[in-house]
Design a protein around this motif. Structure first.
Motif, short mmCIF file in Angstrom:
data_model
loop_
_atom_site.label_atom_id
_atom_site.label_comp_id
_atom_site.label_asym_id
_atom_site.label_seq_id
_atom_site.Cartn_x
_atom_site.Cartn_y
_atom_site.Cartn_z
N VAL A 31 48.98 82.08 37.37
CA VAL A 31 49.00 80.87 36.54
C VAL A 31 50.31 80.13 36.81
O VAL A 31 51.39 80.73 36.76
CB VAL A 31 48.87 81.23 35.04
CG1 VAL A 31 49.07 80.01 34.15
CG2 VAL A 31 47.51 81.86 34.77
N PRO A 32 50.24 78.82 37.13
CA PRO A 32 51.46 78.08 37.48
C PRO A 32 52.31 77.67 36.27
O PRO A 32 52.72 76.52 36.14
CB PRO A 32 50.91 76.86 38.23
CG PRO A 32 49.55 76.65 37.68
CD PRO A 32 49.03 78.03 37.32
N ASP A 33 52.55 78.61 35.39
CA ASP A 33 53.43 78.41 34.23
C ASP A 33 54.06 79.77 33.94
O ASP A 33 53.34 80.74 33.65
CB ASP A 33 52.61 77.93 33.04
CG ASP A 33 53.45 77.68 31.79
OD1 ASP A 33 54.44 78.42 31.56
OD2 ASP A 33 53.10 76.78 31.02
N PRO A 34 55.40 79.88 34.03
CA PRO A 34 56.06 81.17 33.86
C PRO A 34 55.83 81.83 32.49
O PRO A 34 55.90 83.04 32.38
CB PRO A 34 57.53 80.87 34.10
CG PRO A 34 57.67 79.39 34.04
CD PRO A 34 56.33 78.80 34.31
N THR A 35 55.55 81.03 31.48
CA THR A 35 55.28 81.63 30.16
C THR A 35 54.10 82.59 30.25
O THR A 35 54.10 83.63 29.62
CB THR A 35 54.98 80.52 29.12
OG1 THR A 35 56.09 79.65 29.05
CG2 THR A 35 54.69 81.11 27.76
N PHE A 36 53.12 82.23 31.06
CA PHE A 36 51.94 83.08 31.23
C PHE A 36 52.09 84.02 32.42
O PHE A 36 51.83 85.22 32.30
CB PHE A 36 50.69 82.21 31.37
CG PHE A 36 50.41 81.40 30.14
CD1 PHE A 36 49.96 81.99 28.98
CD2 PHE A 36 50.62 80.03 30.15
CE1 PHE A 36 49.74 81.25 27.83
CE2 PHE A 36 50.39 79.27 29.01
CZ PHE A 36 49.94 79.88 27.85
N THR A 131 42.92 78.22 32.36
CA THR A 131 42.96 78.62 30.95
C THR A 131 43.36 80.08 30.82
O THR A 131 42.57 80.98 31.09
CB THR A 131 41.59 78.36 30.30
OG1 THR A 131 41.32 76.95 30.39
CG2 THR A 131 41.57 78.79 28.85
N PRO A 132 44.60 80.36 30.40
CA PRO A 132 45.04 81.73 30.17
C PRO A 132 44.40 82.32 28.90
O PRO A 132 44.24 81.62 27.90
CB PRO A 132 46.56 81.61 29.99
CG PRO A 132 46.91 80.28 30.58
CD PRO A 132 45.72 79.42 30.33
N ILE A 133 44.06 83.59 28.99
CA ILE A 133 43.56 84.36 27.85
C ILE A 133 44.49 85.57 27.76
O ILE A 133 44.50 86.41 28.67
CB ILE A 133 42.10 84.83 28.07
CG1 ILE A 133 41.17 83.61 28.30
CG2 ILE A 133 41.61 85.65 26.90
CD1 ILE A 133 40.74 83.45 29.72
N VAL A 134 45.31 85.64 26.70
CA VAL A 134 46.32 86.69 26.62
C VAL A 134 46.24 87.47 25.31
O VAL A 134 45.86 86.93 24.28
CB VAL A 134 47.75 86.14 26.81
CG1 VAL A 134 47.94 85.55 28.19
CG2 VAL A 134 48.10 85.13 25.76
N ILE A 135 46.63 88.72 25.39
CA ILE A 135 46.76 89.57 24.20
C ILE A 135 48.19 89.41 23.73
O ILE A 135 49.14 89.74 24.45
CB ILE A 135 46.44 91.04 24.54
CG1 ILE A 135 45.00 91.14 25.03
CG2 ILE A 135 46.67 91.93 23.32
CD1 ILE A 135 44.67 92.44 25.69
#
Length: 165
Positions: A31-36, A131-135
């Motif tokens: 994912v091109p966003d370091p937060t994810f 679309t990230p899906i994270v726990i």
């Protein structure tokens, strides 16, 4: 009188997280966003959507629904907290292009419609539609097994099998 002592055994809970969108499954690290990609919000997976509908990936309860409708939080029946973040930098759209069908406190089942969005609008106006899906409560997770899925079908294809502590 004879008394048996039993060691208290912790029961592990298992959860299957199903695809909340139709599309190509992508490793969270891509994912091109370091937060994810650096898993700052938690472990997960992402989907590059092919249409504009988000469904519930688990049975549970809506615990957070951003007023901009770009992200939603669900607590599963086993206690996992899952964030679905539609696209990247979509908060700046201020809800334009999104329609919500649930609210905080609603009970949901796998496959229930949560949000629809205008995919072409998102692709044009946001940084990405991935679309990230994270726990988000990883402290409760003992292990995660990711299923090899090339093209995910919403509400049908399992993405991850999670065992909680």
């Amino acid at each position: 009188m004879f008394t048996k002592l039993f060691a208290k055994k912790e029961l592990k809970k298992e959860e299957t997280l199903f695809a909340p969108l139709n599309g190509k499954a992508v490793d969270i690290e891509q994912v091109p966003d370091p937060t994810f990609s650096q898993k700052l919000m938690g472990e997960g997976i992402a989907i590059e959507p092919v249409d504009g509908e988000v469904v519930s990936p688990v049975n549970g309860e809506i615990i957070q629904f951003f007023h901009t409708k770009h992200a939603i939080g669900i607590r599963s029946e086993t206690g996992l907290e899952i964030l679905i973040h539609i696209g990247l930098e979509t908060v700046m759209l201020n809800g334009e292009g999104f329609t919500g069908y649930v609210q905080v406190g609603d009970k949901v089942k796998v496959g229930d419609r949560l949000i629809t969005f205008d995919l072409e609008f998102i692709k044009e106006k946001a940084a990405s539609s991935i679309t990230p899906i994270v726990i988000t409560n990883m402290d409760t997770v003992q292990s995660i097994e990711k299923y090899p899925v090339a093209h995910a079908k919403a509400g049908t294809d399992p993405l991850m099998h999670i065992i909680t502590k």
